[in-house]
Design a protein around this motif. Structure first.
Motif, PDB file in Angstrom:
ATOM      1  N   THR A   1      -5.993  -9.232  13.994  1.00 22.01           N
ATOM      2  CA  THR A   1      -5.501  -7.851  13.941  1.00 22.01           C
ATOM      3  C   THR A   1      -4.122  -7.715  14.568  1.00 22.01           C
ATOM      4  O   THR A   1      -3.830  -8.296  15.618  1.00 22.01           O
ATOM      5  CB  THR A   1      -6.492  -6.917  14.668  1.00 22.01           C
ATOM      6  OG1 THR A   1      -7.695  -6.842  13.914  1.00 22.01           O
ATOM      7  CG2 THR A   1      -5.914  -5.514  14.849  1.00 22.01           C
TER       8      THR A   1
ATOM      9  N   ARG B   1       6.249  -2.033   9.540  1.00 22.30           N
ATOM     10  CA  ARG B   1       6.635  -2.904   8.432  1.00 22.30           C
ATOM     11  C   ARG B   1       7.075  -4.286   8.927  1.00 22.30           C
ATOM     12  O   ARG B   1       6.717  -5.306   8.335  1.00 22.30           O
ATOM     13  CB  ARG B   1       7.749  -2.232   7.623  1.00 22.30           C
ATOM     14  CG  ARG B   1       7.321  -0.899   6.995  1.00 22.30           C
ATOM     15  CD  ARG B   1       8.434  -0.271   6.165  1.00 22.30           C
ATOM     16  NE  ARG B   1       8.109   1.085   5.749  1.00 22.30           N
ATOM     17  CZ  ARG B   1       7.342   1.386   4.697  1.00 22.30           C
ATOM     18  NH1 ARG B   1       6.828   0.429   3.951  1.00 22.30           N
ATOM     19  NH2 ARG B   1       7.095   2.655   4.398  1.00 22.30           N
TER      20      ARG B   1
ATOM     21  N   ALA C   1       3.980  -6.324  10.153  1.00 24.00           N
ATOM     22  CA  ALA C   1       2.823  -6.345   9.250  1.00 24.00           C
ATOM     23  C   ALA C   1       1.582  -5.784   9.939  1.00 24.00           C
ATOM     24  O   ALA C   1       0.493  -6.385   9.924  1.00 24.00           O
ATOM     25  CB  ALA C   1       2.572  -7.761   8.742  1.00 24.00           C
TER      26      ALA C   1
ATOM     27  N   ASP D   1      -1.713  -3.969  10.546  1.00 26.28           N
ATOM     28  CA  ASP D   1      -2.808  -3.702   9.603  1.00 26.28           C
ATOM     29  C   ASP D   1      -3.834  -2.704  10.132  1.00 26.28           C
ATOM     30  O   ASP D   1      -4.713  -2.261   9.394  1.00 26.28           O
ATOM     31  CB  ASP D   1      -3.498  -4.996   9.170  1.00 26.28           C
ATOM     32  CG  ASP D   1      -4.141  -5.745  10.318  1.00 26.28           C
ATOM     33  OD1 ASP D   1      -3.805  -5.474  11.485  1.00 26.28           O
ATOM     34  OD2 ASP D   1      -4.981  -6.624  10.052  1.00 26.28           O
ATOM     35  N   VAL D   2      -3.730  -2.328  11.419  1.00 29.06           N
ATOM     36  CA  VAL D   2      -4.596  -1.297  11.992  1.00 29.06           C
ATOM     37  C   VAL D   2      -3.717  -0.338  12.792  1.00 29.06           C
ATOM     38  O   VAL D   2      -2.860  -0.779  13.568  1.00 29.06           O
ATOM     39  CB  VAL D   2      -5.692  -1.900  12.897  1.00 29.06           C
ATOM     40  CG1 VAL D   2      -6.571  -0.792  13.475  1.00 29.06           C
ATOM     41  CG2 VAL D   2      -6.550  -2.897  12.137  1.00 29.06           C
TER      42      VAL D   2
ATOM     43  N   TYR E   1       3.221   2.762   2.867  1.00 29.66           N
ATOM     44  CA  TYR E   1       3.058   1.437   3.460  1.00 29.66           C
ATOM     45  C   TYR E   1       1.672   0.938   3.087  1.00 29.66           C
ATOM     46  O   TYR E   1       0.660   1.512   3.516  1.00 29.66           O
ATOM     47  CB  TYR E   1       3.225   1.503   4.979  1.00 29.66           C
ATOM     48  CG  TYR E   1       2.916   0.211   5.698  1.00 29.66           C
ATOM     49  CD1 TYR E   1       3.693  -0.925   5.477  1.00 29.66           C
ATOM     50  CD2 TYR E   1       1.851   0.118   6.588  1.00 29.66           C
ATOM     51  CE1 TYR E   1       3.405  -2.117   6.129  1.00 29.66           C
ATOM     52  CE2 TYR E   1       1.560  -1.058   7.246  1.00 29.66           C
ATOM     53  CZ  TYR E   1       2.334  -2.181   7.012  1.00 29.66           C
ATOM     54  OH  TYR E   1       2.060  -3.361   7.647  1.00 29.66           O
ATOM     55  N   ASP E   2       1.603  -0.109   2.268  1.00 34.64           N
ATOM     56  CA  ASP E   2       0.308  -0.563   1.753  1.00 34.64           C
ATOM     57  C   ASP E   2      -0.277  -1.737   2.536  1.00 34.64           C
ATOM     58  O   ASP E   2      -1.266  -2.334   2.118  1.00 34.64           O
ATOM     59  CB  ASP E   2       0.408  -0.922   0.272  1.00 34.64           C
ATOM     60  CG  ASP E   2       1.422  -2.028  -0.009  1.00 34.64           C
ATOM     61  OD1 ASP E   2       1.928  -2.622   0.963  1.00 34.64           O
ATOM     62  OD2 ASP E   2       1.704  -2.282  -1.189  1.00 34.64           O
ATOM     63  N   GLY E   3       0.309  -2.044   3.693  1.00 38.01           N
ATOM     64  CA  GLY E   3      -0.218  -3.147   4.504  1.00 38.01           C
ATOM     65  C   GLY E   3      -1.324  -2.729   5.450  1.00 38.01           C
ATOM     66  O   GLY E   3      -1.946  -3.583   6.095  1.00 38.01           O
ATOM     67  N   LEU E   4      -1.582  -1.424   5.545  1.00 39.64           N
ATOM     68  CA  LEU E   4      -2.590  -0.943   6.483  1.00 39.64           C
ATOM     69  C   LEU E   4      -3.973  -0.984   5.845  1.00 39.64           C
ATOM     70  O   LEU E   4      -4.162  -0.518   4.724  1.00 39.64           O
ATOM     71  CB  LEU E   4      -2.266   0.495   6.908  1.00 39.64           C
ATOM     72  CG  LEU E   4      -2.894   0.960   8.224  1.00 39.64           C
ATOM     73  CD1 LEU E   4      -2.173   0.322   9.411  1.00 39.64           C
ATOM     74  CD2 LEU E   4      -2.844   2.477   8.349  1.00 39.64           C
ATOM     75  N   ARG E   5      -4.952  -1.529   6.590  1.00 37.89           N
ATOM     76  CA  ARG E   5      -6.324  -1.538   6.073  1.00 37.89           C
ATOM     77  C   ARG E   5      -7.237  -0.605   6.843  1.00 37.89           C
ATOM     78  O   ARG E   5      -8.328  -0.263   6.369  1.00 37.89           O
ATOM     79  CB  ARG E   5      -6.897  -2.956   6.069  1.00 37.89           C
ATOM     80  CG  ARG E   5      -6.883  -3.656   7.399  1.00 37.89           C
ATOM     81  CD  ARG E   5      -7.386  -5.089   7.309  1.00 37.89           C
ATOM     82  NE  ARG E   5      -7.283  -5.750   8.604  1.00 37.89           N
ATOM     83  CZ  ARG E   5      -8.179  -5.633   9.577  1.00 37.89           C
ATOM     84  NH1 ARG E   5      -9.229  -4.863   9.405  1.00 37.89           N
ATOM     85  NH2 ARG E   5      -8.019  -6.271  10.719  1.00 37.89           N
TER      86      ARG E   5
ATOM     87  N   PHE F   1      -0.695   5.622   3.265  1.00 34.58           N
ATOM     88  CA  PHE F   1      -1.416   4.373   3.517  1.00 34.58           C
ATOM     89  C   PHE F   1      -2.484   4.201   2.441  1.00 34.58           C
ATOM     90  O   PHE F   1      -3.694   4.320   2.718  1.00 34.58           O
ATOM     91  CB  PHE F   1      -2.031   4.398   4.921  1.00 34.58           C
ATOM     92  CG  PHE F   1      -1.037   4.701   6.005  1.00 34.58           C
ATOM     93  CD1 PHE F   1      -0.039   3.798   6.330  1.00 34.58           C
ATOM     94  CD2 PHE F   1      -1.079   5.911   6.695  1.00 34.58           C
ATOM     95  CE1 PHE F   1       0.886   4.071   7.335  1.00 34.58           C
ATOM     96  CE2 PHE F   1      -0.167   6.206   7.693  1.00 34.58           C
ATOM     97  CZ  PHE F   1       0.825   5.282   8.013  1.00 34.58           C
TER      98      PHE F   1
ATOM     99  N   GLY G   1      -5.551   1.850   3.079  1.00 30.56           N
ATOM    100  CA  GLY G   1      -6.242   1.929   4.358  1.00 30.56           C
ATOM    101  C   GLY G   1      -7.385   2.930   4.374  1.00 30.56           C
ATOM    102  O   GLY G   1      -7.292   4.007   3.798  1.00 30.56           O
TER     103      GLY G   1
END
Length: 465
Positions: free
Chosen positions: A185, A228, A231, A233-234, A253-257, A278, A281
């Protein structure tokens, strides 16, 4: 078979980490295991687990040489110094209590005296540390407490509440699975570590061996750039800061889960904006308290969901609502000395699905001419009106005139105050219309990212409203 072996290994590792006793020992455990893993990023500064451990050792030696002992306040305006002091004092058997930013010296002294603390550990610029001893004798602890946290202090001197290591670390395996936190993470948060939401989130990542990214600056374009660049992700921010970030970001921003948040409610408009920004996410809203950890949570997929719905209890947590309308929580993960089941005087009810519907703090309800009004509901109604970017409602107590409501509004760019006033009068029931409408360029926040209600009360008093 491989999955069973993996689960068994994880349980063994969790058992080892839960037996460490304090968070300095946890950092040392991680530093030996993965010394070059990035532990903390603050703007342009990056520290590996090994580097962070060395900084902790250096401060621990300084604290030991200065005779720091007992229960000690920590004054440090910088996130990194807060983190290092928090760990270093634990390393020498001291219980650190992080001070909120912006407190006055007389408040420090009141906290020291009323809570019988042994002094203040001050972290100055340039790496200078000072210890101002209070001379007060140490008080015995019935529990194996390793740290203290401050209550909000909204009605007096903040009270110190103590925690054992197990009261947080024991729940990390449960909450981390729900929040999507693991050893890979990269989590972004922002603000003071005196806010237990930030402290708990940071320590949960430390527990897993991941990376925390933060910024000293209240500048959303800096936060976006850090998301960004590293990277992330949380994401963990309180809703007031999410709203600021949502206004500032210009591209998704599509890197967030996973995005998890709490302490305030999410409006439909805010949920839609977050889903746009997001798109990959999940958005999780939790309900918790400094005294009790996490209580309930809801995955927010439908933006038109009931904003007051705080979801189901976390595994192992029991929630009930008493005849007095207050929420009671039965959990083994709480501050020392809390009588279980415990209530923080929040109101609510459980629906037919067992989900908690939040009614707000009992003290925040308004009895207006015999009609009981929830400030939480009024805020949601106001935020849903066209032209209103943000809203906070405060109860105003008057022995002669009875209860009243004061609303502080932030207008959307280009919206006129008179038009909003008309919309409020036309859209709300007469009894729901606030007695005072005060427009602000933005809602003031404290160092924990929460609405600074004391500042709003002072402003209200100065206007004579």
């Amino acid at each position: 078979m491989r999955e069973r072996i993996g689960n068994l290994e994880k349980r063994n590792v969790d058992g080892e980490k839960r037996g460490l006793g304090n968070y300095a020992a946890l950092l040392f455990w991680q530093a030996r295991r993965q010394p070059q893993r990035e532990a903390l990023v603050i703007d342009d500064e990056s520290l590996t687990y090994e580097m962070l451990w060395q900084r902790v050792v250096s401060m621990a030696l300084a604290a030991s040489s200065l005779g720091v002992h007992g229960d000690v306040l920590v004054e440090a305006d910088d996130f990194l110094e807060q983190a290092i002091a928090f760990l270093a004092l634990q390393a020498v058997g001291v219980r650190p209590i992080l001070l909120h930013h912006g407190m006055r010296p007389e408040e420090f002294q009141a906290i020291l005296q009323e809570n019988h603390l042994q002094g203040i550990w001050r972290c100055r610029s340039g790496g200078v540390q000072l210890f101002d001893a209070s001379g007060l004798p140490e008080q015995p602890h019935e529990e194996t407490d390793i740290l203290g946290v401050l209550s909000s202090g909204s009605t007096g001197t903040p009270k110190v509440m103590y925690r054992t290591y197990e009261s947080w670390a024991g729940f990390f395996p449960v909450q981390d699975e729900i929040f999507g936190i693991d050893g890979e993470t990269v989590l972004f948060l922002q603000g003071s570590l005196s806010f237990t939401g930030n402290t708990n989130s940071w320590l949960s990542v430390l527990y897993e061996g991941g990376t925390v990214v933060t910024s000293r600056l209240m500048r959303c374009h800096v936060w976006e750039e850090l998301l960004r660049r590293h990277a992330v992700d949380v994401l963990y921010l309180v809703p007031t800061k999410l709203q600021l970030l949502g206004r500032a970001m210009t591209a998704p921003y599509d890197g967030l889960r996973m995005l998890f948040t709490g302490s305030q409610l999410l409006t439909p408009a805010m949920l839609r904006r977050l889903q746009q920004l997001f798109p990959a996410g999940a958005i999780l809203l939790y309900y918790g308290a400094s005294e009790l950890n996490y209580i309930t949570y809801a995955i927010c997929e439908d933006p038109d969901r009931d904003s007051s719905n705080l979801g189901r209890p976390f595994p192992g947590i029991r929630v009930s609502v008493g005849d007095d309308g207050l929420i009671y929580v039965d959990t083994p993960y709480h501050v020392s000395g809390a009588r279980i089941p415990f209530t923080v005087k929040d109101t609510g009810h459980l629906n037919e699905k067992g989900e908690l519907i939040f009614g707000g703090r009992r003290a925040a309800w308004i009895n207006k001419g015999g009609v009981k009004l929830s400030t939480v509901r009024l805020e949601l109604l106001l935020k849903a009106l066209p032209g209103v970017a943000d809203a906070v409602v405060l109860p105003v107590k008057d022995r002669l005139r009875g209860d009243a409501a004061a609303a502080f509004l932030v207008a959307e760019k280009g919206e006129g105050e008179q038009a909003i006033r008309r919309t409020v009068r036309q859209s709300l029931k007469p009894v729901e219309v606030p007695d005072s409408l005060i427009f602000l360029p933005q809602i003031p926040l404290n160092d924990r990212g929460k609405v600074d209600r004391n500042a709003l009360r002072r402003l209200l008093a100065s206007t004579g409203a």
